[in-house]
Design a protein around this motif. Structure first.
Motif, PDB file in Angstrom:
ATOM      1  N   ASP A 183      -0.386 -79.420 -53.942  1.00 23.14           N
ATOM      2  CA  ASP A 183      -0.037 -78.246 -54.746  1.00 23.14           C
ATOM      3  C   ASP A 183       0.623 -77.239 -53.811  1.00 23.14           C
ATOM      4  OD1 ASP A 183      -0.217 -75.646 -56.041  1.00 23.14           O
ATOM      5  OD2 ASP A 183      -1.609 -76.548 -57.462  1.00 23.14           O
ATOM      6  N   PRO A 184       1.758 -76.660 -54.208  1.00 24.74           N
ATOM      7  CA  PRO A 184       2.434 -75.693 -53.321  1.00 24.74           C
ATOM      8  C   PRO A 184       1.624 -74.437 -53.065  1.00 24.74           C
ATOM      9  CG  PRO A 184       3.506 -75.786 -55.477  1.00 24.74           C
ATOM     10  CD  PRO A 184       2.551 -76.929 -55.424  1.00 24.74           C
ATOM     11  N   ASP A 185       0.616 -74.164 -53.884  1.00 22.75           N
ATOM     12  CA  ASP A 185      -0.226 -72.986 -53.690  1.00 22.75           C
ATOM     13  C   ASP A 185      -1.375 -73.237 -52.718  1.00 22.75           C
ATOM     14  OD1 ASP A 185      -0.891 -70.205 -54.439  1.00 22.75           O
ATOM     15  OD2 ASP A 185      -2.707 -71.109 -55.261  1.00 22.75           O
ATOM     16  N   HIS A 186      -1.566 -74.485 -52.297  1.00 24.30           N
ATOM     17  CA  HIS A 186      -2.666 -74.783 -51.386  1.00 24.30           C
ATOM     18  C   HIS A 186      -2.424 -74.142 -50.023  1.00 24.30           C
ATOM     19  CE1 HIS A 186      -4.291 -78.588 -53.607  1.00 24.30           C
ATOM     20  NE2 HIS A 186      -4.388 -77.472 -54.323  1.00 24.30           N
ATOM     21  N   LYS A 187      -3.459 -73.503 -49.511  1.00 21.88           N
ATOM     22  CA  LYS A 187      -3.402 -72.935 -48.171  1.00 21.88           C
ATOM     23  C   LYS A 187      -3.856 -73.939 -47.124  1.00 21.88           C
ATOM     24  CE  LYS A 187      -2.428 -69.078 -50.324  1.00 21.88           C
ATOM     25  NZ  LYS A 187      -2.579 -69.498 -51.718  1.00 21.88           N
ATOM     26  N   ILE A 188      -4.606 -74.950 -47.552  1.00 16.92           N
ATOM     27  CA  ILE A 188      -5.135 -75.967 -46.657  1.00 16.92           C
ATOM     28  C   ILE A 188      -5.467 -77.216 -47.467  1.00 16.92           C
ATOM     29  CG2 ILE A 188      -7.539 -75.241 -46.952  1.00 16.92           C
ATOM     30  CD1 ILE A 188      -7.977 -75.857 -43.966  1.00 16.92           C
ATOM     31  N   GLU A 189      -5.406 -78.366 -46.809  1.00 21.68           N
ATOM     32  CA  GLU A 189      -5.974 -79.603 -47.327  1.00 21.68           C
ATOM     33  C   GLU A 189      -6.719 -80.255 -46.169  1.00 21.68           C
ATOM     34  OE1 GLU A 189      -3.119 -81.972 -49.483  1.00 21.68           O
ATOM     35  OE2 GLU A 189      -3.022 -80.475 -51.110  1.00 21.68           O
ATOM     36  N   TYR A 190      -7.679 -81.120 -46.471  1.00 27.19           N
ATOM     37  CA  TYR A 190      -8.656 -81.535 -45.482  1.00 27.19           C
ATOM     38  C   TYR A 190      -8.677 -83.042 -45.219  1.00 27.19           C
ATOM     39  CZ  TYR A 190     -10.883 -77.028 -46.679  1.00 27.19           C
ATOM     40  OH  TYR A 190     -11.157 -75.704 -46.914  1.00 27.19           O
ATOM     41  N   THR A 191      -9.130 -83.399 -44.033  1.00 24.74           N
ATOM     42  CA  THR A 191      -9.733 -84.709 -43.825  1.00 24.74           C
ATOM     43  C   THR A 191     -11.215 -84.541 -44.162  1.00 24.74           C
ATOM     44  OG1 THR A 191     -10.352 -84.283 -41.523  1.00 24.74           O
ATOM     45  CG2 THR A 191      -8.139 -85.196 -41.924  1.00 24.74           C
ATOM     46  N   ALA A 192     -11.935 -85.642 -44.282  1.00 20.12           N
ATOM     47  CA  ALA A 192     -13.364 -85.544 -44.600  1.00 20.12           C
ATOM     48  C   ALA A 192     -14.102 -84.748 -43.530  1.00 20.12           C
ATOM     49  CB  ALA A 192     -13.961 -86.938 -44.740  1.00 20.12           C
ATOM     50  N   GLY A 193     -13.783 -85.003 -42.258  1.00 24.77           N
ATOM     51  CA  GLY A 193     -14.447 -84.292 -41.184  1.00 24.77           C
ATOM     52  C   GLY A 193     -14.171 -82.800 -41.201  1.00 24.77           C
ATOM     53  N   GLU A 194     -12.937 -82.424 -41.507  1.00 27.71           N
ATOM     54  CA  GLU A 194     -12.573 -81.007 -41.569  1.00 27.71           C
ATOM     55  C   GLU A 194     -13.283 -80.301 -42.726  1.00 27.71           C
ATOM     56  OE1 GLU A 194      -8.042 -81.567 -39.770  1.00 27.71           O
ATOM     57  OE2 GLU A 194      -8.404 -81.494 -41.936  1.00 27.71           O
ATOM     58  N   PHE A 195     -13.419 -81.001 -43.830  1.00 26.38           N
ATOM     59  CA  PHE A 195     -14.085 -80.428 -45.003  1.00 26.38           C
ATOM     60  C   PHE A 195     -15.549 -80.137 -44.691  1.00 26.38           C
ATOM     61  CE2 PHE A 195     -15.924 -81.060 -49.400  1.00 26.38           C
ATOM     62  CZ  PHE A 195     -15.343 -79.938 -49.965  1.00 26.38           C
ATOM     63  N   LEU A 196     -16.239 -81.092 -44.074  1.00 25.98           N
ATOM     64  CA  LEU A 196     -17.644 -80.902 -43.726  1.00 25.98           C
ATOM     65  C   LEU A 196     -17.800 -79.790 -42.698  1.00 25.98           C
ATOM     66  CD1 LEU A 196     -18.848 -84.617 -43.550  1.00 25.98           C
ATOM     67  CD2 LEU A 196     -19.033 -83.017 -45.463  1.00 25.98           C
ATOM     68  N   ALA A 197     -16.863 -79.705 -41.758  1.00 23.91           N
ATOM     69  CA  ALA A 197     -16.924 -78.661 -40.738  1.00 23.91           C
ATOM     70  C   ALA A 197     -16.741 -77.274 -41.358  1.00 23.91           C
ATOM     71  CB  ALA A 197     -15.869 -78.909 -39.665  1.00 23.91           C
ATOM     72  N   GLU A 198     -15.856 -77.169 -42.341  1.00 17.57           N
ATOM     73  CA  GLU A 198     -15.648 -75.881 -43.012  1.00 17.57           C
ATOM     74  C   GLU A 198     -16.908 -75.457 -43.757  1.00 17.57           C
ATOM     75  OE1 GLU A 198     -12.616 -73.816 -42.885  1.00 17.57           O
ATOM     76  OE2 GLU A 198     -11.768 -74.187 -44.882  1.00 17.57           O
ATOM     77  N   LEU A 199     -17.536 -76.399 -44.435  1.00 15.88           N
ATOM     78  CA  LEU A 199     -18.788 -76.084 -45.135  1.00 15.88           C
ATOM     79  C   LEU A 199     -19.855 -75.618 -44.146  1.00 15.88           C
ATOM     80  CD1 LEU A 199     -19.032 -79.004 -47.738  1.00 15.88           C
ATOM     81  CD2 LEU A 199     -18.260 -76.658 -48.125  1.00 15.88           C
ATOM     82  N   LYS A 200     -19.953 -76.290 -43.014  1.00 17.04           N
ATOM     83  CA  LYS A 200     -20.950 -75.914 -42.009  1.00 17.04           C
ATOM     84  C   LYS A 200     -20.683 -74.520 -41.466  1.00 17.04           C
ATOM     85  CE  LYS A 200     -23.191 -77.561 -37.785  1.00 17.04           C
ATOM     86  NZ  LYS A 200     -23.223 -78.643 -36.749  1.00 17.04           N
TER      87      LYS A 200
END
Length: 262
Positions: A183-200
């Motif tokens: 989506d052109p409005d996305h500021k970020i997209e993740y790998t699985a590891g990056e997603f878990l790190a952001e949550l942490k």
């Protein structure tokens, strides 16, 4: 996706893929399937779309952060005691309110609010928070996660989803030198590891991470089909879901049940 595609073909498929979603949304209204401009996925039986409902209890008070047109808010309201939906877009909130009235849901409470600011709720107020396909649209992501943590009870659940940037189709777009976010409005997209790190970083630990649907380059065409035939769209959606379950690394996104860290 292992075969080589010439760049002009990738460009053409990408263009069709990106325009198909808006075509499907418009066709839903123009063909009389809904009085509102909404995605056909909200009009078919796709249980995985409302995956978070099974993690809610009838006694729960729930917050939907970035609720948009209320699709998830209303699904949660059928299960929970009360659901609060927040979004900055007053137009979409009017759609949510109208749909809640049509369905006779009196336990839905909607408010216009900038979710990147402090929430208007006391500490530990909610049993569960929905943060679905929103995190990728904002910049102060960790700050918002910490605010969600604040309003959650110590034993509360965060039900969150975000986009996966590491599928074969996303890599193919990058190799062709094209914009690869979904989506052109996305500021970020993740790998699985990056997603878990952001949550942490926001104070959460994921207990379970699940796939969404297969990231096919023909998704836009499928969305357009949905604007014409919901029956065909439902069959194609089921195929996308089954493919993602078989190949979770090719899922469009990541869905997680997360708990507060001490």
């Amino acid at each position: 996706m292992s075969s080589w595609w010439p760049r002009p073909i990738v460009v053409a498929v990408d263009l069709m893929n990106r325009r198909g979603k808006s075509v499907g949304v418009r066709l839903v209204r123009y063909t009389g399937k809904s009085p509102h401009f909404i995605h056909p996925k909200h009009l078919v039986q796709t249980p995985w779309h409302d995956w978070y409902v099974e993690y809610l209890a009838p006694t729960d008070v729930v917050l939907d952060v970035g609720c948009n047109n209320g699709a998830h808010t209303l699904a949660a309201a059928r299960r929970a005691r009360a659901v609060f939906g927040m979004d900055y877009d007053a137009r979409q909130l009017r759609v949510a309110a109208a749909t809640a009235r049509e369905r006779g849901l009196s336990n839905v409470h909607l408010m216009a609010w900038d979710i990147t600011t402090a929430f208007p709720f006391p500490d530990g107020y909610f049993d569960a928070v929905l943060f679905l396909d929103v995190i990728e649209h904002i910049h102060p992501r960790v700050d918002v996660l910490r605010e969600i943590r604040r309003v959650l009870k110590p034993e509360g659940r965060l039900l969150v989803s975000g986009p996966n940037r590491d599928t074969s189709w996303r890599r193919r777009l990058r190799q062709a030198g094209l914009f690869a976010y979904s989506d052109p409005d996305h500021k970020i997209e993740y790998t699985a590891g990056e997603f878990l790190a952001e949550l942490k970083a926001g104070g959460f630990a994921a207990e379970d991470v699940m796939p969404v649907v297969y990231d096919t380059p023909w998704a836009g065409l499928i969305d357009a089909v949905g604007g014409v035939s919901l029956q065909a769209y439902e069959r194609l959606s089921r195929w996308k879901r089954e493919a993602a379950v078989r190949h979770p690394g090719e899922s469009t996104g990541l869905q997680a049940v997360a708990r507060r860290l001490p």
